[in-house]
Design a protein around this motif. Structure first.
Motif, short mmCIF file in Angstrom:
data_model
loop_
_atom_site.label_atom_id
_atom_site.label_comp_id
_atom_site.label_asym_id
_atom_site.label_seq_id
_atom_site.Cartn_x
_atom_site.Cartn_y
_atom_site.Cartn_z
N ASP A 1 0.81 -1.22 0.00
CA ASP A 1 0.00 0.00 0.00
C ASP A 1 0.85 1.27 0.00
N PHE A 2 2.17 1.11 0.03
CA PHE A 2 3.04 2.27 -0.17
C PHE A 2 3.00 2.62 -1.66
N ILE A 3 3.18 3.86 -2.00
CA ILE A 3 3.19 4.26 -3.42
C ILE A 3 4.60 4.72 -3.79
N TYR A 4 5.10 4.22 -4.93
CA TYR A 4 6.45 4.58 -5.36
C TYR A 4 6.40 5.40 -6.65
N ASN A 5 7.06 6.56 -6.62
CA ASN A 5 7.19 7.42 -7.80
C ASN A 5 8.59 7.19 -8.36
N GLU A 6 8.67 6.45 -9.45
CA GLU A 6 9.97 5.97 -9.92
C GLU A 6 10.87 7.11 -10.41
N THR A 7 10.30 8.05 -11.13
CA THR A 7 11.12 9.18 -11.61
C THR A 7 11.68 9.98 -10.43
N ILE B 1 10.81 8.51 -4.99
CA ILE B 1 10.09 8.83 -3.76
C ILE B 1 9.09 7.72 -3.44
N LEU B 2 9.04 7.37 -2.15
CA LEU B 2 8.14 6.34 -1.64
C LEU B 2 7.32 6.97 -0.53
N PHE B 3 5.99 6.75 -0.56
CA PHE B 3 5.21 7.39 0.51
C PHE B 3 3.97 6.61 0.87
N TRP B 4 3.42 6.98 2.01
CA TRP B 4 2.13 6.43 2.43
C TRP B 4 1.28 7.58 2.93
N LYS B 5 0.04 7.61 2.49
CA LYS B 5 -0.85 8.70 2.87
C LYS B 5 -2.19 8.14 3.30
N LYS B 6 -2.67 8.61 4.44
CA LYS B 6 -3.93 8.12 5.03
C LYS B 6 -5.06 8.07 4.01
#
Ligand SMILES: Nc1ncnc2c1ncn2[C@@H]1O[C@H](COP(=O)(O)O)[C@@H](O)[C@H]1O
Ligand SMILES: Nc1ncnc2c1ncn2[C@@H]1O[C@H](COP(=O)(O)O)[C@@H](O)[C@H]1O
Ligand SMILES: Nc1ncnc2c1ncn2[C@@H]1O[C@H](COP(=O)(O)O)[C@@H](O)[C@H]1O
Ligand SMILES: Nc1ncnc2c1ncn2[C@@H]1O[C@H](COP(=O)(O)O)[C@@H](O)[C@H]1O
Ligand SMILES: [Mg+2]
Ligand SMILES: [Mg+2]
Ligand SMILES: [Mg+2]
Ligand SMILES: [Mg+2]
Ligand SMILES: [Mg+2]
Ligand SMILES: [Mg+2]
Ligand SMILES: [Mg+2]
Ligand SMILES: [Mg+2]
Lengths: 213, 213, 213, 213, 213, 213, 213, 213
Positions: free
Chosen positions: B52-58, B61-66
């Motif tokens: 459920d983490f989201i990865y922005n490959e360019t 950045i890796l993030f998690w948001k409520k």
């Protein structure tokens, strides 16, 4: 009223005659005008011809303003923060520029990192500013500490104050670019004017915001 | 809602295990969390455990948001400006960070100084932003041109893109610190995160202002 | 007529007496002669003895020429481009040198990158030049923008104008060496003479070409 | 007991075989021996042959000591101070070296300048140390703040932690050399060993002093 | 008696009037006061008003002390070591500062590395000091040699003496930071004051220790 | 035919897939296309899919050209001059680029300054070129000697070949910027492409001139 | 007769009084003595008191010699080579020092790399020297060309002559350290004395050798 | 026999195949040949094809010599001096090169400045050499001390050994260029070959001299 920025002249490398002729041309159109980096000697010469210009000796700033603009009551303010007497010229260049551009300024001088408690005693006032301009030479550590105390933008101004491994301000410049505090951005060495300009841009937005509250 | 900033982790020099453990600890408290400088390899490993983490490959950045925060309708936006493909990683680090922190972002890429008309075609959109983050490597000239077009703050982000006399971003860094345009402040080389952080702080003030209109 | 280059003396570090004796020796052979980096004080002294020498005060250039060479009608011209008053000395060193060497020169001053529209207003004239000499201090961005507008060679001349992180012209020099525009080559900091010399060499080829059309 | 310093080997650039053979030669004479900059890989290999060597993974230090020396009760201690996880390797190189050389060490980690209150919470413990070793990367501001809090010597250790305008530790090094706090001296970038060595020399004098109280 | 340090003023960049007013304010509270970097010209001016101030011309130091403190009999001493006449100003800044702060000082001048035997003739006296302040310009090699001779701390003070590839003291600074001798720490270029301050802090501890013997 | 320049891609930092897709897009419009800085590995991969692309292994250049353009008989040529095998990659990047752009090239390799007679044996051929591209690493002296031999423009290309005090091409770059020969301008370290591009621009003018003779 | 070296004083930073007193002390023992870096002003003052001292105005050298030593007939000679008037002070410092130390000197001035044929015209004389001292500023290329012509040692002396990217002699220094010619070693920027000293040491060995032939 | 120098190849950046083919071509003409900077891996590969080549693993040198040249009895010798194991590769590059070129070499290793007595124990042997090659990294102080002990030329070779403020050998290089000892000249960082080449040139002169005695 708040839109637009009056013209600002870089006085260094210009003769008194050049400065006065540029400033008069602007004034004659009824526009406000300010010159930075004007030495006492040049200012004296200019003031003979233009006694209604105002000279800030510490800041090395000369300006003319149509009418004394009163600080608007409800707006925010810019905190100008520095360690002590050696950085005063640059700090005052920032302060006088910001005031000329219409922002309210609070001077928080004499708060160096080696005497952290004096800085903490002023933390509240810095925290409440819409933006801080933090001026420091030598190790350039002050913006990092201030950046950790506030949650508004910090504009860091390195100064060339120091000697030896200071390399004319390089030590402070590099320190500020590497600040571990988030929310710190940097202008050129000794660029008090630039620090103020950025801060006023930000303060105007915040000022509007506050005014609406 | 707008108060405070979620925690942001510097992923460089940390193992996938270290990153995941820090992020999970924060997430477990129900707080948003983002990590910068996460390589594709590390991200892959982490996403196995935390899909459920989201990865922005360019952006690396890796993030998690409520919850997916919708951009608020009436607020301003941040313009992220850069010249082209080589500066994309840093520009996207800035863009993704700013969006994570809740600001609306407009990407204006592929507008280098050697093709000035493409930049001018986008002048209106940049001018209407509350603040611009201008990312450039090599000669680092873009913030000066943008600074001349807009009357809001410009946060300049030098990149290490280039070779030879570029000296790992030094050429762009020095150029930006010496910008002849007023209203430009600078963060560290490749520090897209820092550019975004400063911009969001400013945009929040301006956003409030606009929201009140 | 066009072959060969008259002798050019580097005046810096030479006394008025040394300059005058070298120039007279050349003049006595009926040859043209020019000296760069001649301060007003030295020029005054020299002109007492040699009133037929011509002094260009802005350019710090002193020269003697057999006969006033008329610009040949059909030939091309060199564009000398710079941002404003602070770079004038170097730009004029280039302009006066190029004229002395027999090229037609068009001065396009006051076109800095922070006011891009003034530059664009002059784009046609720069584009039609056989070669451009672009002089800039501080962030040194002008050659990149000009290089993007023209398809002829651009000789970039960095100047030492600036302060702080300018490091005596290093910022402009590095920026120009890293120009993202193709067709830009660079000479030494403040070397207006060198910029002109390269441009005249190129203009002579192009001039011939045009003359044949 | 306190006289003399055991031998210390610089492990970088030496093979596991070279390190083990030097250390065994010293051990075989009954002398204590420590090697710095020993990677985990090399340490693993060495520990197969010499399981009685002790490896400190964070510090990259491998050592052998005749008998576990108990910290003497009445003596002073050295404070090892740093901001956080990224400087840990160097801080631990200092701490482990100081302990090996017989001093008592107190670790005060996670006290960066951007969170000044955590540092102040530990001020008492740092102030009571005979000498502090302050390890910092990036802007290298910590020694200045610590130097302002204590009246005993501060040995500043810059680290190469950071990126971009950090220039492999140059920013922290220059900041520390320019510290506005009195009583700060500096060792080489990443030289935790050197920081500890200087501190132990000082602590031994102070320790004796205290012991006599 | 030994606790606390009197105030010390950095005279560079301050006018005679500023120096005298600061010093008088401190003196009027009955406190000792010292100013470094006071040129002969400024000192002359100040001494007219305050003939009871004492000026050390070589050291460029001006001070006032309540009563002539006699060196305590049993305590240790600081060795101030340098190569010769060119480094004297900095060495004397260190010596005079240390004496003002109450330590006994032994001057071991004229012992450069290119005449190693003169240094060895003084080895005993340096070895017996509680701490050495070693001042050197040019190649800055002296602290390494001294560091190899003694087992107490060495405070290295690089000076800006030299020319060309000396780069205003950079060569000596880098050499000292890279000393292969253990127990050497470094202060800023030309910072004789800083060298002394660190040494006095250490000497006070050692002095106490010795006093107990 | 001579107007306009085909597109040139900077291959460094791009994957084989990225390079091939950009090149195919251009080729599909019937336009010529060239990529610089393509390693042998990437080229191999690309050539599998596009066997009609041509790879110059020494130059690290990959290109596609509609039809083999025959050098026009009467036109001038560009001299590419370098000292020997170590600078070959950059010299060939220049030579292959210039040929691709339609200029005739004469390679004068193996003529270093330490063997001046080999250079003089080739003086005639260099002198007759419309423009020279002089490639040199280490002390970067070659452009000065060539500049003294010819009366046409010299484009100097410093290379990063060397070690130690070469500082990745800085020594050659600085030497070339300080050339005592007139008519030398400089491009970035290792920028053979840039050297060629400038030369072709000049050669086209001169070529036309010659063609008319 | 040939053994030992007379004392040599570094005049820079010393007053006329200091220089005269040191020189007289040596002279009074009947020993030869020379001072470098003595300005015309200081020399004038000194010559009033010591009219038997000899001043070399170009070299800024002042000396006293017991008896005019005649160059020994059969011995070798040192070639002092430089490009022209701007490097003369340093070249003459070398020449005068070498002559004072008893070597025969041949001055080969005005042979810059941009006019290679003048240098080649003198190749024979340089080749026959036992050792060459090659003085050059700006791009510092001369030692490489000379090194390629001779098979004896070349001592390279970089000068600070130049401007801009010369960085006070750095360009020449780096060029010389990177010389592609074998047999070149380098002394400090502007160190004509050092160049001569090394050359005399070598010439004395070779002189003996030749004397035996 | 002594005239001329055999060819020496710079092995860095060349493949094993390239090195072997160059060396074989020279060998096939019956000439001696040596290659520097040949890694163990490359050497292994080459030795398979050319087992009569000799590889010096510490020096990274590979050579072939027609006949084992016996050191001539009466000639002088070159002292190769260094501090310890870390500088061995460069010292051995010098030693092996000098021996290959026909000079006798005496290795005086393990004599660092921090242990001055070991150096003094070897002073006699160094003093009697015709010339010394002194190799040092870190603070680069050794040539100054050796220069003070001997009255023959010292060729100083800085190495890149060190870390942090060593900046890849810059600290040692600057120190050596600023040596306060007369008679020291410097070659490039890590250039053991260059040190040896200069020394052999000098030793040949001195050798002849001695041979004649
Ligand atoms: N890409 C980045 N560049 C600079 N600072 C960052 C970056 N990403 C995160 N940070 C900052 O690094 C800090 C976290 O560092 P750490 O504790 O090592 O994860 C936070 O203050 C962030 O604001
Ligand atoms: N991490 C370190 N940084 C700097 N110096 C060190 C370090 N570890 C050991 N040393 C010193 O290096 C020397 C030993 O070097 P070596 O003979 O190469 O093992 C000793 O003088 C130590 O004091
Ligand atoms: N080797 C090279 N060095 C410098 N610039 C290059 C080189 N090769 C191509 N370029 C330029 O890089 C630009 C293309 O960059 P890109 O869009 O990243 O492929 C064009 O303007 C080219 O003129
Ligand atoms: N280790 C070295 N460092 C510097 N120059 C070297 C070295 N080894 C060989 N050379 C020189 O490099 C040149 C040969 O270069 P190359 O033709 O590339 O093999 C000759 O002039 C040698 O004198
Ligand atoms: Mg903050
Ligand atoms: Mg603007
Ligand atoms: Mg163009
Ligand atoms: Mg303190
Ligand atoms: Mg010691
Ligand atoms: Mg020429
Ligand atoms: Mg030679
Ligand atoms: Mg000597």
């Amino acid at each position: 009223v708040r839109q637009g920025f009056p013209e600002i002249i870089f006085g260094e490398g210009k003769t008194a005659a050049q400065i006065v002729s540029i400033m008069e041309a602007i004034k004659s159109k009824g526009d406000d005008v300010l010159a930075t980096r004007v030495t006492k000697e040049k200012a004296k010469e200019i003031l003979k011809y233009q006694p209604d210009f105002i000279y800030n000796e510490t800041a090395h700033i000369l300006f003319w303003k149509k009418e004394q603009q009163l600080p608007e009551k409800s707006s925010g303010y810019i905190a100008i923060v520095c360690a002590g007497t050696s950085d005063l010229r640059v700090a005052e260049e920032a302060a006088a520029t910001a005031e000329f551009l219409g922002s309210e300024v609070r001077r928080i001088y004499d708060v160096g990192v080696a005497g952290i408690h004096r800085l903490l005693d002023n933390a509240e006032e810095i925290r409440n500013a819409t933006v801080s301009v933090v001026v420091a030479g030598m190790e350039g550590a002050l913006p990092s500490v201030v950046g950790g105390l506030v949650s508004r933008p910090v504009i860091a101004v390195p100064t060339s104050i120091g000697y030896g491994a200071n390399f004319q301000g390089l030590s402070a410049l590099l320190a500020m670019l590497n600040s571990c505090a988030s929310g710190v951005s940097v202008v050129n060495i000794d660029n008090g004017f630039g620090g103020a300009y950025n801060a006023v841009m930000i303060d105007r937005m915040a000022g509007s915001e506050k005014a609406e509250d």
